[in-house]
Enzyme design. Structure first.
Site, mmCIF file in Angstrom:
data_model
loop_
_atom_site.group_PDB
_atom_site.id
_atom_site.type_symbol
_atom_site.label_atom_id
_atom_site.label_comp_id
_atom_site.label_asym_id
_atom_site.label_seq_id
_atom_site.Cartn_x
_atom_site.Cartn_y
_atom_site.Cartn_z
ATOM 1 N N ASP A 50 0.843 -1.204 0.000
ATOM 2 C CA ASP A 50 0.000 0.000 0.000
ATOM 3 C C ASP A 50 0.877 1.253 0.000
ATOM 4 O O ASP A 50 0.381 2.377 -0.051
ATOM 5 C CB ASP A 50 -1.011 -0.010 1.159
ATOM 6 C CG ASP A 50 -0.352 -0.026 2.523
ATOM 7 O OD1 ASP A 50 0.891 -0.107 2.599
ATOM 8 O OD2 ASP A 50 -1.083 0.047 3.532
ATOM 9 N N LYS A 119 -1.388 -9.607 2.695
ATOM 10 C CA LYS A 119 -0.708 -9.086 3.896
ATOM 11 C C LYS A 119 -1.638 -8.114 4.600
ATOM 12 O O LYS A 119 -2.261 -7.266 3.952
ATOM 13 C CB LYS A 119 0.597 -8.376 3.501
ATOM 14 C CG LYS A 119 1.300 -7.702 4.677
ATOM 15 C CD LYS A 119 2.689 -7.262 4.314
ATOM 16 C CE LYS A 119 2.788 -5.885 3.701
ATOM 17 N NZ LYS A 119 2.242 -4.791 4.510
ATOM 18 N N GLU A 121 -1.809 -5.575 8.273
ATOM 19 C CA GLU A 121 -1.100 -5.022 9.436
ATOM 20 C C GLU A 121 -1.915 -5.384 10.666
ATOM 21 O O GLU A 121 -3.094 -5.029 10.754
ATOM 22 C CB GLU A 121 -0.954 -3.510 9.278
ATOM 23 C CG GLU A 121 -0.102 -3.161 8.071
ATOM 24 C CD GLU A 121 0.147 -1.668 7.901
ATOM 25 O OE1 GLU A 121 -0.150 -0.872 8.816
ATOM 26 O OE2 GLU A 121 0.652 -1.293 6.831
ATOM 27 N N GLU A 188 8.505 -4.923 10.404
ATOM 28 C CA GLU A 188 9.046 -3.675 9.860
ATOM 29 C C GLU A 188 9.644 -2.802 10.960
ATOM 30 O O GLU A 188 9.025 -2.608 12.025
ATOM 31 C CB GLU A 188 7.922 -2.906 9.141
ATOM 32 C CG GLU A 188 8.400 -1.565 8.576
ATOM 33 C CD GLU A 188 7.410 -0.870 7.651
ATOM 34 O OE1 GLU A 188 6.365 -1.460 7.310
ATOM 35 O OE2 GLU A 188 7.702 0.284 7.259
HETATM 36 O O1 KIV Z 1 3.455 -1.156 1.660
HETATM 37 C C1 KIV Z 1 4.628 -1.544 1.694
HETATM 38 O O2 KIV Z 1 5.427 -1.294 0.797
HETATM 39 C C2 KIV Z 1 5.040 -2.336 2.844
HETATM 40 C C3 KIV Z 1 6.493 -2.572 3.034
HETATM 41 C C4 KIV Z 1 7.185 -1.336 3.418
HETATM 42 C C5 KIV Z 1 6.735 -3.650 4.009
HETATM 43 O O3 KIV Z 1 4.216 -2.751 3.597
#
Ligand code: KIV
Length: 292
Positions: A50, A119, A121, A188
């Site tokens: 994102d 993915k 968070e 991260e």
């Molecule tokens: O959105 C993204 O690019 C990420 C990375 C920084 C891990 O989540």
């Protein structure tokens, strides 16, 4: 030096990398053309992050990017790199309201983009969602440590796990995610000690983003590594400085067009001489100022 991907990279490869010690290189990717180049360069894992909100759309945070935009660009990356292990980031607001909303949107992402994994968070609040997705057979990478979608509550883009207590709660959350059915972790912006503790306590593949050398793989925002963003974060390697060559190329084009140097004969399509004569005759015949 370049070893294009020859076979499909799967979760199995990431899992076995945990045993073999073979590190997984992961880059963010947001479009078909770059995905093609990455597959040709042998990049095994791609993340449609994102961070597209920042580097593609120009927003100061990742919060505004929409689910439909993320699906569209993930599908484009899939077409460019069919062999890579493709992780799709779920944007802010697409999985926070309820387990039903999250499951529905994540299934939509999987169906429409053909990604290999999604993915999200996470906090402990997301455990029921992870369980629901595991039951639905969706591979989920749980993103811990600095969670940019929670920048408001974290009080800025600060690295996490600075104290032993903070580190212990990240490790505890990682364990809960594994127990709930997450297939991989992304951690991260934490000190290496924190990532190492997560690696020691869990049995999942762990991808680090500014989390030290112990992780089973690394991901960076590609634009940072290529020198295309205003500043390169401390943990990002300098892969290239493409900002200056691109600026120069754009300037060269402006100069060529404005001076008339472009387009020249080599850039023009041709018309057979006989057709040129016929065209000339037609123009003369239909000339509104012509006497006849
Ligand atoms: O959105 C993204 O690019 C990420 C990375 C920084 C891990 O989540």
């Amino acid at each position: 030096m370049l070893k294009p991907l020859k076979e499909k990279v799967t979760l199995g490869h990431l899992r076995s990398a945990r045993q073999s010690g073979q590190k997984t290189a992961m880059l963010t990717c947001y479009d078909y053309t770059t995905a093609r180049l990455m597959q040709a360069a042998g990049v095994p894992a791609l993340l449609v992050g994102d961070s597209a909100a920042n580097v593609i759309l120009g927003h100061p945070t990742t919060l505004p990017v929409s689910l439909s935009f993320m699906i569209e660009i993930t599908a484009a990356v899939r077409r460019g790199a069919p062999l890579a292990f493709l992780v799709a980031d779920m944007p802010f607001g697409s999985y926070q309201a309820s387990v039903a909303q999250g499951t529905r949107n994540i299934c939509r992402m999987v169906k429409q983009s053909q990604c290999d994994c999604v993915k999200i968070e996470v906090t402990a609040h997301h455990l029921p969602l992870i369980r629901s997705l595991a039951a639905a057979g969706v591979p989920v990478m749980a993103h811990l440590g600095l969670r940019p979608q929670s920048v408001g509550v974290l009080g800025g883009y600060k690295y996490q796990g600075r104290t032993a207590d903070e580190a212990a709660s990240i490790v505890a959350l990682a364990l809960q995610m594994e127990e709930a059915g997450a297939v991989a972790l992304l951690i991260e912006a934490v000190p290496p000690e924190v990532a190492n503790a997560v690696i020691q306590r869990t049995s999942l593949p762990v991808i680090g983003c500014g989390a030290g050398p112990g992780c089973h793989g690394c991901v960076i925002v590609t634009h940072d590594g290529l020198g295309l963003t205003p500043s390169r974060p401390k943990f990002v390697p300098n892969l290239a400085e493409l900002g200056d060559p691109l600026r120069e190329a754009f300037g060269k084009y402006v100069h060529a067009v404005s001076t008339g140097a472009y387009p020249s004969a080599e850039h023009q399509y041709t018309m057979a001489p006989a057709e040129q004569d016929r065209l000339k005759a037609w123009i003369e015949k239909t000339d509104k100022n012509s006497p006849c």
